[in-house]
Write a protein that holds these residues in place. Structure first.
Motif, PDB file in Angstrom:
ATOM      1  N   MET A   1       0.852  -1.175   0.000  1.00 37.19           N
ATOM      2  CA  MET A   1       0.000   0.000   0.000  1.00 37.19           C
ATOM      3  C   MET A   1       0.898   1.237   0.000  1.00 37.19           C
ATOM      4  SD  MET A   1      -2.899   1.115   2.793  1.00 37.19           S
ATOM      5  CE  MET A   1      -4.122  -0.108   2.476  1.00 37.19           C
ATOM      6  N   SER A   2       0.610   2.139  -0.889  1.00 37.19           N
ATOM      7  CA  SER A   2       1.440   3.336  -1.011  1.00 37.19           C
ATOM      8  C   SER A   2       1.151   4.322   0.124  1.00 37.19           C
ATOM      9  CB  SER A   2       1.176   4.015  -2.352  1.00 37.19           C
ATOM     10  OG  SER A   2      -0.075   4.631  -2.341  1.00 37.19           O
ATOM     11  N   GLU A   3       2.054   5.243   0.322  1.00 39.33           N
ATOM     12  CA  GLU A   3       1.903   6.275   1.350  1.00 39.33           C
ATOM     13  C   GLU A   3       0.652   7.113   1.086  1.00 39.33           C
ATOM     14  OE1 GLU A   3       2.342   8.454   4.647  1.00 39.33           O
ATOM     15  OE2 GLU A   3       3.488   6.681   4.154  1.00 39.33           O
ATOM     16  N   ARG A   4       0.415   7.423  -0.166  1.00 34.68           N
ATOM     17  CA  ARG A   4      -0.751   8.236  -0.531  1.00 34.68           C
ATOM     18  C   ARG A   4      -2.051   7.494  -0.202  1.00 34.68           C
ATOM     19  NH1 ARG A   4      -1.893  11.102  -6.348  1.00 34.68           N
ATOM     20  NH2 ARG A   4      -3.773  12.148  -5.673  1.00 34.68           N
ATOM     21  N   THR A   5      -2.106   6.204  -0.479  1.00 37.26           N
ATOM     22  CA  THR A   5      -3.289   5.391  -0.187  1.00 37.26           C
ATOM     23  C   THR A   5      -3.511   5.313   1.321  1.00 37.26           C
ATOM     24  OG1 THR A   5      -2.899   4.098  -2.183  1.00 37.26           O
ATOM     25  CG2 THR A   5      -4.368   3.146  -0.549  1.00 37.26           C
ATOM     26  N   ARG A   6      -2.424   5.107   2.086  1.00 44.37           N
ATOM     27  CA  ARG A   6      -2.543   5.059   3.544  1.00 44.37           C
ATOM     28  C   ARG A   6      -3.059   6.375   4.107  1.00 44.37           C
ATOM     29  NH1 ARG A   6       2.886   3.463   4.477  1.00 44.37           N
ATOM     30  NH2 ARG A   6       2.901   1.547   3.325  1.00 44.37           N
ATOM     31  N   SER A  10      -6.499   6.962   6.077  1.00 46.79           N
ATOM     32  CA  SER A  10      -6.474   7.567   7.401  1.00 46.79           C
ATOM     33  C   SER A  10      -7.426   8.762   7.482  1.00 46.79           C
ATOM     34  CB  SER A  10      -5.053   8.000   7.742  1.00 46.79           C
ATOM     35  OG  SER A  10      -5.024   8.661   8.974  1.00 46.79           O
ATOM     36  N   ILE A  11      -7.429   9.571   6.455  1.00 44.70           N
ATOM     37  CA  ILE A  11      -8.334  10.733   6.418  1.00 44.70           C
ATOM     38  C   ILE A  11      -9.783  10.260   6.388  1.00 44.70           C
ATOM     39  CG2 ILE A  11      -9.117  12.659   4.991  1.00 44.70           C
ATOM     40  CD1 ILE A  11      -6.143  13.071   4.234  1.00 44.70           C
ATOM     41  N   ALA A  12     -10.079   9.250   5.587  1.00 42.41           N
ATOM     42  CA  ALA A  12     -11.445   8.730   5.492  1.00 42.41           C
ATOM     43  C   ALA A  12     -11.911   8.177   6.829  1.00 42.41           C
ATOM     44  CB  ALA A  12     -11.529   7.656   4.411  1.00 42.41           C
ATOM     45  N   ILE A  13     -11.055   7.453   7.522  1.00 41.67           N
ATOM     46  CA  ILE A  13     -11.416   6.904   8.835  1.00 41.67           C
ATOM     47  C   ILE A  13     -11.639   8.024   9.836  1.00 41.67           C
ATOM     48  CG2 ILE A  13     -10.518   5.584  10.803  1.00 41.67           C
ATOM     49  CD1 ILE A  13      -9.183   3.726   8.683  1.00 41.67           C
ATOM     50  N   THR A  14     -10.774   9.027   9.831  1.00 43.96           N
ATOM     51  CA  THR A  14     -10.931  10.170  10.736  1.00 43.96           C
ATOM     52  C   THR A  14     -12.253  10.888  10.485  1.00 43.96           C
ATOM     53  OG1 THR A  14      -8.541  10.458  10.842  1.00 43.96           O
ATOM     54  CG2 THR A  14      -9.899  12.340  11.503  1.00 43.96           C
TER      55      THR A  14
END
Length: 147
Positions: A1-6, A10-14
């Motif tokens: 998983m790329s940094e951008r995907t992570r 993370s933003i979506a979960i927040t």
């Protein structure tokens, strides 16, 4: 998983957690922000009447014998700084044409099944009539309860 995907995940979960927190009641027992409050929640918070429970709802303002949704343009509270929409009270399908605050004080917490708040644009067609322009407070009680 790329940094951008992570980062996107993370933003979506927040954002999801923030949305859930905004829709739920606050951490303080008996302080409500949701538009549906169950009788169990009211009893658990220790309130004795529908009136007591609604005085702790963040969307409502209750002052002496007046009740209203925050943010309206009705001057029932005599305040030019903050305005309110004055809602209609419906108890078990009956439109309350008398004093809403007095009626809410008579409804015991033990008799409440649910309280549902409808802001102006959310009022269902069955309640749209003169007096409901400011929204509706719908109280459902147990069959055979005194009000």
């Amino acid at each position: 998983m790329s940094e951008r995907t992570r980062r996107s995940a993370s933003i979506a979960i927040t954002m999801a957690v923030m949305a859930m927190a905004a829709c739920a009641s606050s951490g303080r027992p008996g302080t409500y922000t949701r538009l549906v409050i169950t009788g169990g929640e009211i009893r658990e918070a220790g309130y004795g009447t529908a009136y007591e429970a609604l005085t702790h709802h963040r969307e409502l303002m209750i002052f002496e014998d007046r009740i209203g949704f925050r943010g309206g343009r009705d001057s029932a509270f005599g305040s030019s700084a903050q305005r309110y929409h004055v809602p209609m009270l419906v108890v078990d399908g009956d439109f309350n044409l008398n004093d809403a605050v007095t009626t809410l004080r008579r409804i015991r917490a033990d008799d409440i099944v649910m309280i549902r708040l409808y802001r102006q644009s959310m009022v269902p067609p069955r309640y749209r009539r003169p007096g409901a322009e400011g929204g509706v407070i719908e109280v459902s009680t147990r069959p055979g309860s005194d009000r």
